[in-house]
Write a protein that holds these residues in place. Sequence first.
Motif, PDB file in Angstrom:
ATOM      1  N   ALA A 207       0.829  -1.207   0.000  1.00 38.27           N
ATOM      2  CA  ALA A 207       0.000   0.000   0.000  1.00 38.27           C
ATOM      3  C   ALA A 207       0.863   1.256   0.000  1.00 38.27           C
ATOM      4  CB  ALA A 207      -0.936  -0.006   1.208  1.00 38.27           C
ATOM      5  N   VAL A 208       1.899   1.283   0.836  1.00 37.17           N
ATOM      6  CA  VAL A 208       2.762   2.464   0.920  1.00 37.17           C
ATOM      7  C   VAL A 208       3.546   2.658  -0.374  1.00 37.17           C
ATOM      8  CG1 VAL A 208       4.721   3.508   2.116  1.00 37.17           C
ATOM      9  CG2 VAL A 208       2.934   2.363   3.434  1.00 37.17           C
ATOM     10  N   GLU A 209       4.096   1.565  -0.922  1.00 39.00           N
ATOM     11  CA  GLU A 209       4.877   1.669  -2.159  1.00 39.00           C
ATOM     12  C   GLU A 209       4.005   2.165  -3.310  1.00 39.00           C
ATOM     13  OE1 GLU A 209       7.848   1.604  -2.988  1.00 39.00           O
ATOM     14  OE2 GLU A 209       8.963   0.619  -1.400  1.00 39.00           O
ATOM     15  N   VAL A 223       7.298  10.105   1.478  1.00 39.44           N
ATOM     16  CA  VAL A 223       6.157   9.265   1.856  1.00 39.44           C
ATOM     17  C   VAL A 223       6.642   7.993   2.536  1.00 39.44           C
ATOM     18  CG1 VAL A 223       4.282   7.835   0.955  1.00 39.44           C
ATOM     19  CG2 VAL A 223       4.602  10.151   0.097  1.00 39.44           C
ATOM     20  N   ARG A 224       7.626   7.344   1.935  1.00 40.81           N
ATOM     21  CA  ARG A 224       8.155   6.098   2.510  1.00 40.81           C
ATOM     22  C   ARG A 224       8.758   6.349   3.888  1.00 40.81           C
ATOM     23  NH1 ARG A 224      10.293   5.908  -2.868  1.00 40.81           N
ATOM     24  NH2 ARG A 224       9.175   4.405  -4.180  1.00 40.81           N
ATOM     25  N   THR A 225       9.515   7.425   4.019  1.00 45.87           N
ATOM     26  CA  THR A 225      10.168   7.727   5.290  1.00 45.87           C
ATOM     27  C   THR A 225       9.149   8.004   6.386  1.00 45.87           C
ATOM     28  OG1 THR A 225      12.113   8.633   4.164  1.00 45.87           O
ATOM     29  CG2 THR A 225      11.771   9.287   6.449  1.00 45.87           C
ATOM     30  N   LYS A 226       8.127   8.789   6.057  1.00 45.32           N
ATOM     31  CA  LYS A 226       7.115   9.124   7.061  1.00 45.32           C
ATOM     32  C   LYS A 226       6.316   7.888   7.465  1.00 45.32           C
ATOM     33  CE  LYS A 226       4.989  13.068   7.052  1.00 45.32           C
ATOM     34  NZ  LYS A 226       4.162  14.241   6.710  1.00 45.32           N
ATOM     35  N   ALA A 227       6.036   7.009   6.511  1.00 43.39           N
ATOM     36  CA  ALA A 227       5.316   5.779   6.833  1.00 43.39           C
ATOM     37  C   ALA A 227       6.148   4.905   7.763  1.00 43.39           C
ATOM     38  CB  ALA A 227       4.976   5.014   5.561  1.00 43.39           C
ATOM     39  N   LEU A 284      11.246   0.011   3.499  1.00 42.34           N
ATOM     40  CA  LEU A 284      10.773   1.233   2.862  1.00 42.34           C
ATOM     41  C   LEU A 284      11.878   2.277   2.737  1.00 42.34           C
ATOM     42  CD1 LEU A 284       7.305   1.686   4.616  1.00 42.34           C
ATOM     43  CD2 LEU A 284       7.687   1.110   2.208  1.00 42.34           C
ATOM     44  N   VAL A 285      12.813   2.257   3.667  1.00 41.16           N
ATOM     45  CA  VAL A 285      13.833   3.315   3.697  1.00 41.16           C
ATOM     46  C   VAL A 285      15.251   2.797   3.512  1.00 41.16           C
ATOM     47  CG1 VAL A 285      12.439   4.862   5.098  1.00 41.16           C
ATOM     48  CG2 VAL A 285      13.920   3.197   6.230  1.00 41.16           C
TER      49      VAL A 285
END
Length: 338
Positions: A207-209, A223-227, A284-285
């Motif tokens: 979902a995040v990607e 976006v990835r970092t905040k998630a 993600l990061v």
Amino acid sequence: MAIKHLRTAFASQYQPGQPARLSTGEALAEPGGDYESLHKQMKRLFNSKPGKKYGRFSDDIGESPFGSWLKDYLEDKQSFSSLTDRLFGQWQELLTGCQEEFQGHLMIVHEALADAEMVYLLILETDSAMRFDGNQALDATDVLSLSRLNLAMRIELDDWLGNNSGDNYLTLLHGRGTGEPGELFIRLAGFTNQVDVEKETLTFLDAVEAFAKTSEPEKAGEVRTKAYEFCKEQHALGEPVEIGALSEYLDESAPQRFQEFAGKNTELPESGVIHPDHRKVKKLVRIAGSGGGMSVSFSSDLVNQAVYYDRDKDALTITRLPKALREQLQRYLEAREE
């Protein structure tokens, strides 16, 4: 004080096949002081542990009656002392049939915070320590371990009794290497698993990607970092991820955007609550891999900035090397030349 009631029991099984030994303490109301400090430390360990499981009480009351006993206590149908007498008695029975040696303190805590009430079951372990006695002779003693916690369960009372989050009001910590006593603890707690953490982790990452790819390239990394940061903070608190809260955190100007996107493009739980493994969310990061005598790890933001991957040659080019790595390489090459 946060603790409403607390009680402990020491149980040991040194000779499988023989009755387990049990020594119980008094049921304490608002014990305060050192008990509060001990419980806070155990909660820190509980929250920080990865790989927890989420579920509900078993429907088999005959096999695992703890949930029924706890409900009677909360409805004032029995005292905390009676509840714990039953709990400790069952623990002794289970350990009597155990084929492995065991010793440890079982602690049950009823905690009331400003916004929620919880009950914890914890197995406290011990460490060996040395001291000088009154005659200045060296003596070995056991002390409570403040750095290890491998068996514990938390019951979210408001979610359980109010059914606010479906069937996921229990959080279980079941560490590796706990063997048969660990399985007996699960039976004592009456835990049954309802959440596929691996599946929910993949759902979260997908979902995040996918959402990040809808943003401008320079915003996708943010976006990835905040998630990841949000997931990490929830893990530190020992809490799952609420999609609505994450959506607002990702974009305060459009707080529903991620939630609506994820709902359309992924299979989210009806509760809107997800339990990702924070260790895997780190993908993600960071990009990492190891094998063949090599281990590489770097921030995903560095791709095509300081790290370049050539697909045709299957080659990785790294610029702007970290100072410590550059110095190690220089020393190594100089030594080889000599």
